[in-house]
Design a protein around this motif. Structure first.
Motif, PDB file in Angstrom:
ATOM      1  N   ARG A   1      74.500  64.431  -1.973  1.00  0.00           N
ATOM      2  CA  ARG A   1      75.676  64.520  -1.043  1.00  0.00           C
ATOM      3  C   ARG A   1      77.578  63.933  -1.274  1.00  0.00           C
ATOM      4  O   ARG A   1      77.965  64.810  -1.446  1.00  0.00           O
ATOM      5  CB  ARG A   1      75.196  64.298   0.295  1.00  0.00           C
TER       6      ARG A   1
ATOM      7  N   GLN B   1      75.241  59.743  13.175  1.00  0.00           N
ATOM      8  CA  GLN B   1      74.245  61.055  13.363  1.00  0.00           C
ATOM      9  C   GLN B   1      72.812  60.930  13.490  1.00  0.00           C
ATOM     10  O   GLN B   1      72.250  60.806  14.797  1.00  0.00           O
ATOM     11  CB  GLN B   1      74.309  61.525  12.209  1.00  0.00           C
ATOM     12  N   THR B   2      72.231  60.433  12.601  1.00  0.00           N
ATOM     13  CA  THR B   2      70.719  60.302  12.271  1.00  0.00           C
ATOM     14  C   THR B   2      70.252  58.278  12.523  1.00  0.00           C
ATOM     15  O   THR B   2      71.035  57.941  11.918  1.00  0.00           O
ATOM     16  CB  THR B   2      70.162  61.011  10.747  1.00  0.00           C
TER      17      THR B   2
ATOM     18  N   LYS C   1      77.770  76.138  -0.867  1.00  0.00           N
ATOM     19  CA  LYS C   1      78.440  77.004  -0.740  1.00  0.00           C
ATOM     20  C   LYS C   1      78.073  78.606   0.109  1.00  0.00           C
ATOM     21  O   LYS C   1      79.049  78.162   1.486  1.00  0.00           O
ATOM     22  CB  LYS C   1      79.641  76.900  -1.718  1.00  0.00           C
TER      23      LYS C   1
ATOM     24  N   GLY D   1      78.796  69.111   6.994  1.00  0.00           N
ATOM     25  CA  GLY D   1      79.089  67.724   7.802  1.00  0.00           C
ATOM     26  C   GLY D   1      77.427  67.490   8.907  1.00  0.00           C
ATOM     27  O   GLY D   1      77.485  66.235  10.149  1.00  0.00           O
ATOM     28  N   TRP D   2      76.521  67.833   8.574  1.00  0.00           N
ATOM     29  CA  TRP D   2      75.587  67.798   9.599  1.00  0.00           C
ATOM     30  C   TRP D   2      74.881  66.685   8.717  1.00  0.00           C
ATOM     31  O   TRP D   2      74.799  66.251   8.120  1.00  0.00           O
ATOM     32  CB  TRP D   2      74.682  68.831   9.071  1.00  0.00           C
ATOM     33  N   PRO D   3      73.980  65.938   9.997  1.00  0.00           N
ATOM     34  CA  PRO D   3      72.912  65.284   9.493  1.00  0.00           C
ATOM     35  C   PRO D   3      71.659  65.858   8.687  1.00  0.00           C
ATOM     36  O   PRO D   3      71.129  67.309   8.757  1.00  0.00           O
ATOM     37  CB  PRO D   3      71.779  64.639  10.599  1.00  0.00           C
ATOM     38  N   GLN D   4      71.309  65.139   8.058  1.00  0.00           N
ATOM     39  CA  GLN D   4      69.921  65.273   7.107  1.00  0.00           C
ATOM     40  C   GLN D   4      69.001  64.439   7.431  1.00  0.00           C
ATOM     41  O   GLN D   4      68.753  63.463   7.503  1.00  0.00           O
ATOM     42  CB  GLN D   4      70.000  65.756   5.452  1.00  0.00           C
TER      43      GLN D   4
ATOM     44  N   ALA E   1      78.176  66.323  -3.722  1.00  0.00           N
ATOM     45  CA  ALA E   1      79.659  68.164  -2.843  1.00  0.00           C
ATOM     46  C   ALA E   1      80.712  67.480  -2.094  1.00  0.00           C
ATOM     47  O   ALA E   1      81.434  68.291  -1.959  1.00  0.00           O
ATOM     48  CB  ALA E   1      78.015  68.575  -1.591  1.00  0.00           C
TER      49      ALA E   1
ATOM     50  N   LEU F   1      67.221  62.630  14.412  1.00  0.00           N
ATOM     51  CA  LEU F   1      68.509  63.350  14.493  1.00  0.00           C
ATOM     52  C   LEU F   1      69.142  64.710  15.745  1.00  0.00           C
ATOM     53  O   LEU F   1      67.910  65.203  15.974  1.00  0.00           O
ATOM     54  CB  LEU F   1      69.208  64.064  13.427  1.00  0.00           C
ATOM     55  N   PRO F   2      69.670  64.501  15.209  1.00  0.00           N
ATOM     56  CA  PRO F   2      70.826  65.785  16.563  1.00  0.00           C
ATOM     57  C   PRO F   2      71.018  67.227  15.787  1.00  0.00           C
ATOM     58  O   PRO F   2      71.242  66.836  14.584  1.00  0.00           O
ATOM     59  CB  PRO F   2      72.237  64.918  16.723  1.00  0.00           C
TER      60      PRO F   2
ATOM     61  N   ALA G   1      74.247  70.210   3.686  1.00  0.00           N
ATOM     62  CA  ALA G   1      74.135  69.190   4.982  1.00  0.00           C
ATOM     63  C   ALA G   1      75.249  68.747   4.948  1.00  0.00           C
ATOM     64  O   ALA G   1      76.544  68.496   5.902  1.00  0.00           O
ATOM     65  CB  ALA G   1      72.731  68.303   4.419  1.00  0.00           C
ATOM     66  N   ALA G   2      76.164  68.278   3.850  1.00  0.00           N
ATOM     67  CA  ALA G   2      76.880  67.036   3.562  1.00  0.00           C
ATOM     68  C   ALA G   2      78.108  68.502   3.587  1.00  0.00           C
ATOM     69  O   ALA G   2      79.291  67.981   4.041  1.00  0.00           O
ATOM     70  CB  ALA G   2      77.753  66.937   2.025  1.00  0.00           C
ATOM     71  N   LEU G   3      78.499  69.410   3.177  1.00  0.00           N
ATOM     72  CA  LEU G   3      78.906  70.436   3.444  1.00  0.00           C
ATOM     73  C   LEU G   3      79.531  70.749   4.734  1.00  0.00           C
ATOM     74  O   LEU G   3      80.468  70.950   5.217  1.00  0.00           O
ATOM     75  CB  LEU G   3      79.127  71.985   2.665  1.00  0.00           C
TER      76      LEU G   3
ATOM     77  N   GLN H   1      70.799  69.144   0.337  1.00  0.00           N
ATOM     78  CA  GLN H   1      71.470  67.642   0.577  1.00  0.00           C
ATOM     79  C   GLN H   1      73.043  68.012   0.950  1.00  0.00           C
ATOM     80  O   GLN H   1      74.383  67.574   1.927  1.00  0.00           O
ATOM     81  CB  GLN H   1      71.599  66.860  -0.579  1.00  0.00           C
ATOM     82  N   MET H   2      73.429  68.893  -0.306  1.00  0.00           N
ATOM     83  CA  MET H   2      74.934  69.370  -0.194  1.00  0.00           C
ATOM     84  C   MET H   2      75.223  70.299   0.929  1.00  0.00           C
ATOM     85  O   MET H   2      76.464  70.363   1.085  1.00  0.00           O
ATOM     86  CB  MET H   2      74.697  70.413  -1.658  1.00  0.00           C
TER      87      MET H   2
ATOM     88  N   GLU I   1      73.987  59.511   4.790  1.00  0.00           N
ATOM     89  CA  GLU I   1      75.008  59.937   5.528  1.00  0.00           C
ATOM     90  C   GLU I   1      75.885  58.900   5.202  1.00  0.00           C
ATOM     91  O   GLU I   1      77.301  58.596   5.082  1.00  0.00           O
ATOM     92  CB  GLU I   1      74.988  60.315   6.833  1.00  0.00           C
TER      93      GLU I   1
END
Ligand SMILES: Cc1cc2nc3c(=O)[nH]c(=O)nc-3n(C[C@H](O)[C@H](O)[C@H](O)COP(=O)(O)OP(=O)(O)OC[C@H]3O[C@@H](n4cnc5c(N)ncnc54)[C@H](O)[C@@H]3O)c2cc1C
Ligand SMILES: Nc1ncnc2c1ncn2[C@@H]1O[C@H](COP(=O)(O)O)[C@@H](O)[C@H]1O
Lengths: 249, 310
Positions: free
Chosen positions: B101, B174-175, A99, A136-139, B104, A168-169, A132-134, A129-130, B71
């Motif tokens: 993920r 995304q991926t 966070k 909203g990004w790819p990981q 979170a 991935l973008p 990325a989730a928070l 991983q957390m 994801e």
């Protein structure tokens, strides 16, 4: 593209920690501290991206006590351009770190955030991983090869059965595995130079994030000790004892 | 409000780690649901429905679950997670990839790599490369947990669970998984093998691993390695045993040309019987070995293979 690298201050990997006799934790007073080895790999990768003309600026971030400044200075000596310490004396767990890092990412707007796959103290393997989730990004976790072209990345990652390739973008979060690179050593002239590089300190409570621990440690114990067994004289004795004594073959 | 387990599978076959995770789930509570996300779920679901302790199997089918991204898996689990008190997956690279993920997005902590269940809120997990065991209590409403498979027996047969479909969640887009390079082997899988023969830097090069493979074939064993052997390119990355590789606990672990660094011990010291072959009598591996042989591996290993064939 700006690259953000998280660097955690941990007990050096050569230290065998001792559990405190009252079971309250491990004794890390007067123990050698270093940058988490996976984060050294992260800093190295960011530097290689800058050397390849892909990254324009490398920002190293550490979260925790004032002593994390040492870890940040190491990152600067390796080649990071500037550093941010998010300072707090609260015990930080991975969700809280994620966070706080999200808040830093929102200010800094990097194209790539690099974290280690695992901190060798808590062995959590969660924070990237957390984050990325928070966001909203790819990981792309457990990376062993990174190629950036424009606003996309290709990552080869270590999976249970071998390797997997992801496209991935960006922006994205990547976590490092051991085979990504071999980090460079810091040299004395670079340690001197690093002293002049900017290091900003943010107070964690100024970022408006709930960082209260969710997990409480009730006790910490030493695992059952394995007794050293016997030396055998030769292969014949080994096979005989595996057959008749251990009964495993 | 039951417990949700996310199944791990590969090429349409259930991975044994799922069965260990079902056992861990059963230690927490009685009502265990297993979620299967795959391109084709039927065969895996049929296997799971017969596993003892499983009361329900959910099948989510979509082409993009063939090689699911973190994801997409996290989004699917999130679509039902709030109906459960606990969400569990094996602490393999599969589970480690998407479970944080899920945690979170639920705004809860994750308990990584648990090795024991104390009660529904309290778990034991190794920290500092297994040099300490922490008993940890979670205050969160939903517990997101990854399970150390070697710490729990595999659930057996004897179940008769209902299989129900579950709607997939749209592809995040995304991926993309664009390639896979898996190590193919006729030998048993490292984490499920009864016997493991592991080689370290002392093997010298990749060619020399042939003598270990010959021994492994004689024993029906899997082949593992230290980080040094993987970094040097002797063997693929998925052979690595240790703190940051695979955790194994076979009946017999034979460490050959491995010094016994704490990071390696973290991945194998719960093996039932440990044998070490090393030319250095002072190597730390001998401190955990039940049977130690001080010898040159290039003589000892072929001799061992020969003796077993005799
Ligand atoms: C962040 C981090 C994570 C790590 N994670 C892991 C991990 O998951 N797994 C892991 O294994 N390591 C891991 N390591 C590395 C670990 O610290 C050690 O470096 C590594 O385990 C050493 O491998 P080794 O025993 O093969 O090599 P060495 O320590 O070099 O030992 C080689 C041994 O072979 C013996 N030998 C040489 N020749 C012969 C011969 N002819 N006959 C018999 N014996 C011989 C030598 O006596 C020696 O004991 C990690 C390290 C770090 C920093
Ligand atoms: N306090 C911290 N400061 C900086 N980075 C951190 C911190 N905690 C975790 N990280 C990052 O998250 C990675 C994984 O940590 P963990 O999820 O705790 O195993 C580490 O390798 C770091 O890159």
């Amino acid at each position: 593209m700006k690259v953000l690298v998280a660097v955690k201050r941990v007990v050096d990997y050569n230290v065998k920690v001792r559990v405190k006799s009252d079971g309250s934790g491990v004794d890390i007073a007067n123990v050698k501290m270093s940058m988490n080895p996976f984060d050294e790999i992260g800093v190295e990768e960011a530097i290689r991206l800058r050397e390849a003309g892909v990254a324009s600026e490398i920002v190293a971030v550490s979260l925790g006590s004032a002593q994390c400044q040492e870890t940040l200075r190491t990152a600067l000596a390796m080649g990071a351009d500037r550093a941010i310490l998010v300072e707090t004396d609260v015990e930080l767990q991975p969700l809280a770190v994620a966070k706080l890092l999200r808040a830093v990412v929102e200010r800094e707007q990097p194209g790539l955030a690099i974290l280690g796959k695992q901190a060798i103290d808590d062995d959590a393997n969660q924070t990237g991983q957390m984050l990325a989730a928070l966001l909203g990004w790819p990981q792309a976790t457990f990376a062993s090869k990174l190629t950036v072209s424009g606003d996309r990345a290709e990552v080869v990652r270590e999976v249970d059965g071998g390797l997997e390739t992801l496209a991935l973008p960006l922006p994205a979060v990547m976590t490092t595995d051991l085979r990504l690179n071999e980090p460079r050593y810091v040299t004395l002239p670079n340690i001197m130079k690093a002293k002049k590089k900017p290091l900003d300190v943010l107070r964690a409570d100024a970022l408006g994030v709930d960082i209260a621990p969710r997990l409480s440690t009730l006790r910490v114990e030493e695992p059952a000790k394995r007794q050293a067994g016997a030396k055998v004289a030769d292969i014949k004795e080994l096979v005989a004892r595996l057959r008749t004594e251990a009964k495993v073959i | 409000m039951g417990i949700l387990v996310i199944a791990e599978h590969e090429d349409g076959v259930l991975k044994p780690s799922t069965l260990n995770t079902v056992t861990a789930a059963g230690r927490i509570g009685a009502d265990v649901t297993v979620l299967v996300a795959a391109a084709e779920t039927a065969a895996i679901c049929t296997t799971l429905a017969r596993v003892a302790g499983v009361s329900r199997v959910l099948a989510a089918e979509a082409p993009y679950y063939a090689r699911p991204t973190a994801e997409n898996l996290a989004a699917l689990v999130l679509s039902i997670a709030r109906d459960y008190t606990h969400v569990l997956a094996p602490a393999t690279n599969f589970g480690k990839n998407f479970m944080p993920r899920v945690a979170a997005l639920l705004d809860v902590a994750q308990l990584s790599d648990i090795s024991a269940v104390v009660d529904a809120d309290t778990f034991v997990r190794p920290i500092y490369a297994g040099n300490a065991l922490a008993t940890v209590r979670s205050a969160d409403a939903i517990k997101v947990i990854t399970v150390r498979a070697t710490a729990f027996d595999a659930a057996g047969e004897g179940g008769a669970a209902a299989i129900e479909p579950l709607a997939p969640v749209a592809d995040s887009g995304q991926t993309a998984v664009t390639g896979r390079n898996l190590t193919r082997s006729e030998r048993p899988e490292l984490t499920a093998a009864r016997i493991i023969v592991s080689g370290g830097r002392g093997m010298g090069n990749g060619e020399n691993f042939r003598i270990l493979e010959a021994l492994a074939d004689r024993l029906g064993a899997a082949v593992g390695a230290s980080r040094a052997a993987v970094d040097a390119g002797f063997v693929p990355n998925d052979y690595q045993v240790g703190q940051t590789g695979k955790v194994v606990a076979p009946d017999l672990y034979i460490a050959v040309g491995i010094s016994g660094a704490i990071q390696h011990l973290a991945g194998m010291k719960d093996s039932k019987v440990i044998v070490a072959i090393n030319k250095d009598a002072e190597a730390p591996i001998f401190q955990v070995a039940d049977y130690g042989l001080v010898a040159d591996l290039f003589q000892a290993v072929p001799e061992l293979t020969g003796e077993l064939s005799a």
